[in-house]
Scaffold this active site. Structure first.
Site, PDB file in Angstrom:
ATOM      1  N   LYS A   1      -6.016  -2.337  15.620  1.00 18.00           N
ATOM      2  CA  LYS A   1      -6.710  -1.534  14.621  1.00 18.00           C
ATOM      3  C   LYS A   1      -7.874  -0.747  15.230  1.00 18.00           C
ATOM      4  O   LYS A   1      -8.157   0.383  14.809  1.00 18.00           O
ATOM      5  CB  LYS A   1      -7.203  -2.429  13.483  1.00 18.00           C
ATOM      6  CG  LYS A   1      -6.065  -3.046  12.667  1.00 18.00           C
ATOM      7  CD  LYS A   1      -5.123  -1.992  12.110  1.00 18.00           C
ATOM      8  CE  LYS A   1      -4.035  -2.596  11.249  1.00 18.00           C
ATOM      9  NZ  LYS A   1      -3.120  -1.577  10.674  1.00 18.00           N
TER      10      LYS A   1
ATOM     11  N   TYR B   1      -4.166  -8.076  16.445  1.00 12.41           N
ATOM     12  CA  TYR B   1      -4.414  -7.279  15.244  1.00 12.41           C
ATOM     13  C   TYR B   1      -5.713  -6.491  15.362  1.00 12.41           C
ATOM     14  O   TYR B   1      -5.748  -5.277  15.119  1.00 12.41           O
ATOM     15  CB  TYR B   1      -4.461  -8.194  14.022  1.00 12.41           C
ATOM     16  CG  TYR B   1      -4.552  -7.445  12.710  1.00 12.41           C
ATOM     17  CD1 TYR B   1      -3.421  -6.906  12.116  1.00 12.41           C
ATOM     18  CD2 TYR B   1      -5.779  -7.283  12.059  1.00 12.41           C
ATOM     19  CE1 TYR B   1      -3.495  -6.220  10.920  1.00 12.41           C
ATOM     20  CE2 TYR B   1      -5.870  -6.597  10.858  1.00 12.41           C
ATOM     21  CZ  TYR B   1      -4.719  -6.070  10.283  1.00 12.41           C
ATOM     22  OH  TYR B   1      -4.806  -5.380   9.094  1.00 12.41           O
TER      23      TYR B   1
ATOM     24  N   VAL C   1      -6.584  -6.593   1.176  1.00 14.64           N
ATOM     25  CA  VAL C   1      -5.881  -5.885   0.108  1.00 14.64           C
ATOM     26  C   VAL C   1      -4.805  -6.813  -0.453  1.00 14.64           C
ATOM     27  O   VAL C   1      -4.128  -7.521   0.294  1.00 14.64           O
ATOM     28  CB  VAL C   1      -5.238  -4.580   0.629  1.00 14.64           C
ATOM     29  CG1 VAL C   1      -4.577  -3.814  -0.520  1.00 14.64           C
ATOM     30  CG2 VAL C   1      -6.286  -3.707   1.314  1.00 14.64           C
TER      31      VAL C   1
ATOM     32  N   ARG D   1       1.975  12.261  16.223  1.00 18.29           N
ATOM     33  CA  ARG D   1       2.432  13.228  17.230  1.00 18.29           C
ATOM     34  C   ARG D   1       3.567  14.094  16.680  1.00 18.29           C
ATOM     35  O   ARG D   1       3.539  15.333  16.799  1.00 18.29           O
ATOM     36  CB  ARG D   1       2.891  12.476  18.474  1.00 18.29           C
ATOM     37  CG  ARG D   1       3.520  13.292  19.586  1.00 18.29           C
ATOM     38  CD  ARG D   1       3.818  12.359  20.761  1.00 18.29           C
ATOM     39  NE  ARG D   1       4.536  13.007  21.837  1.00 18.29           N
ATOM     40  CZ  ARG D   1       5.875  12.990  21.963  1.00 18.29           C
ATOM     41  NH1 ARG D   1       6.603  12.358  21.061  1.00 18.29           N
ATOM     42  NH2 ARG D   1       6.454  13.591  22.984  1.00 18.29           N
TER      43      ARG D   1
ATOM     44  N   ILE E   1       0.827  -1.206   0.000  1.00 17.86           N
ATOM     45  CA  ILE E   1       0.000   0.000   0.000  1.00 17.86           C
ATOM     46  C   ILE E   1       0.861   1.255   0.000  1.00 17.86           C
ATOM     47  O   ILE E   1       0.619   2.192  -0.761  1.00 17.86           O
ATOM     48  CB  ILE E   1      -0.960   0.000   1.203  1.00 17.86           C
ATOM     49  CG1 ILE E   1      -1.962  -1.157   1.081  1.00 17.86           C
ATOM     50  CG2 ILE E   1      -1.701   1.337   1.309  1.00 17.86           C
ATOM     51  CD1 ILE E   1      -2.866  -1.317   2.281  1.00 17.86           C
TER      52      ILE E   1
ATOM     53  N   THR F   1      -1.711  -7.621  -0.962  1.00 17.00           N
ATOM     54  CA  THR F   1      -0.376  -7.286  -0.494  1.00 17.00           C
ATOM     55  C   THR F   1       0.317  -8.573  -0.034  1.00 17.00           C
ATOM     56  O   THR F   1      -0.315  -9.620   0.055  1.00 17.00           O
ATOM     57  CB  THR F   1      -0.454  -6.312   0.693  1.00 17.00           C
ATOM     58  OG1 THR F   1      -1.123  -6.983   1.785  1.00 17.00           O
ATOM     59  CG2 THR F   1      -1.194  -5.035   0.332  1.00 17.00           C
TER      60      THR F   1
ATOM     61  N   ASP G   1      12.192   3.489  12.547  1.00 22.13           N
ATOM     62  CA  ASP G   1      11.589   2.502  13.437  1.00 22.13           C
ATOM     63  C   ASP G   1      10.419   3.191  14.110  1.00 22.13           C
ATOM     64  O   ASP G   1      10.606   4.048  14.973  1.00 22.13           O
ATOM     65  CB  ASP G   1      12.609   2.019  14.479  1.00 22.13           C
ATOM     66  CG  ASP G   1      12.019   1.022  15.475  1.00 22.13           C
ATOM     67  OD1 ASP G   1      10.802   0.761  15.426  1.00 22.13           O
ATOM     68  OD2 ASP G   1      12.780   0.520  16.336  1.00 22.13           O
TER      69      ASP G   1
END
Length: 276
Positions: free
Chosen positions: A180, A176, A209, A129, A19, A211, A67
């Site tokens: 999310k 996961y 997707v 941030r 993506i 990927t 990172d």
């Protein structure tokens, strides 16, 4: 259309992924002046592709390592972008990892939980941030929309590429799904705190997707392609360029009024079951 052209500087985090790569190429085609490609490894190939596709004659591309779980590394990335380009107009967080193994809730590894949340949730927080701080220090801009005149587009736009797992749960993927869902909180919290400065923060939530992560899921769950063929109207996974197009929209002058929003790319799956 003038509303879908970009005329600023972008950071794409996760730029070597399926993506992220498409976001970088799409933004180059849309007219950005510059892109900072950031990932765990640099990619000369993606950088060259963006230069080849760039529609802005003044286009410049730079690649760096980051990172996303490390504050200093993220801050250095943003500092490099500002020092190189002078400002940051768009940031797309297109990185993320899956669980180590698909297991029920009670068998979930605390170590894997920490690993996934560190990347998928802490990462967007740290990048948003740092980028938000940089955007706060820069002046709002206006863009020329031709027949529509000039439009104030604010100080910047940040897009988190999340997942439909931010809205619903799937079995066997506790870290996961949790990560999310948390990205939704990061997105909305940033949007409400930055909105008075005309900085927009939104998220894109696609289902499957095409990927490397999807390929790995198909390896783990061989029936996945057949399942998609049955439940999805388009009978295939979403293409990375389709996600990139959504990111382009959210960063474009057309989306100046869109803030704190979740743009779901699910082919209608979450509306409800299809009967008959």
């Amino acid at each position: 259309m003038a509303q879908f052209k970009l005329d600023g500087v972008a950071i794409v985090v996760g730029a070597t992924g399926g993506i992220g790569r498409e976001v970088a190429l799409t933004f180059a085609e849309a007219g950005v002046k510059g892109i900072l490609l950031a990932d765990l490894v640099t990619s000369a190939e993606v950088a060259e592709q963006t230069k080849f596709l760039a529609s802005n004659p003044a286009f410049k591309c730079l690649s760096t390592r980051v990172d996303v779980t490390d504050v200093a590394s993220v801050d250095d990335m943003v500092k490099l972008a500002v020092e190189t380009f002078g400002r940051i107009d768009y940031c797309v967080n297109a990185f993320g990892v899956d669980v180590a193994e698909y297991v029920p809730f009670q068998q979930t590894s605390p170590e894997d939980y920490d690993r996934v949340l560190a990347i998928n949730t802490k990462g967007p927080f740290l990048v948003t941030r740092a980028v938000g701080r940089a955007m706060l220090s820069q002046k709002p801009v206006q863009v020329d929309l031709g027949r529509l005149g000039h439009r104030d587009v604010g100080r910047g736009s940040i897009v988190n590429v999340s997942s439909a797992a931010a809205l619903v749960a799937v079995p066997g993927k506790v870290p996961y799904v949790t990560s999310k869902h948390a990205v939704t909180g990061v997105t909305k919290a940033a949007a409400i705190d930055f909105k008075s400065a005309c900085i927009r923060v939104n998220q894109v939530c696609p289902t499957w997707v095409r990927t490397p992560m999807f390929e790995e899921e198909c390896r783990r769950v061989p029936q996945m392609p057949e399942l998609l063929n049955k439940i999805s109207p388009i009978k295939r996974p979403i293409e990375p360029d389709e996600v990139a197009a959504a990111c382009l929209y959210l960063c474009s002058p057309s989306a100046v009024s869109v803030n704190g929003h979740t743009l779901t790319l699910d082919t209608g799956l979450l509306v409800g079951p299809t009967i008959g």
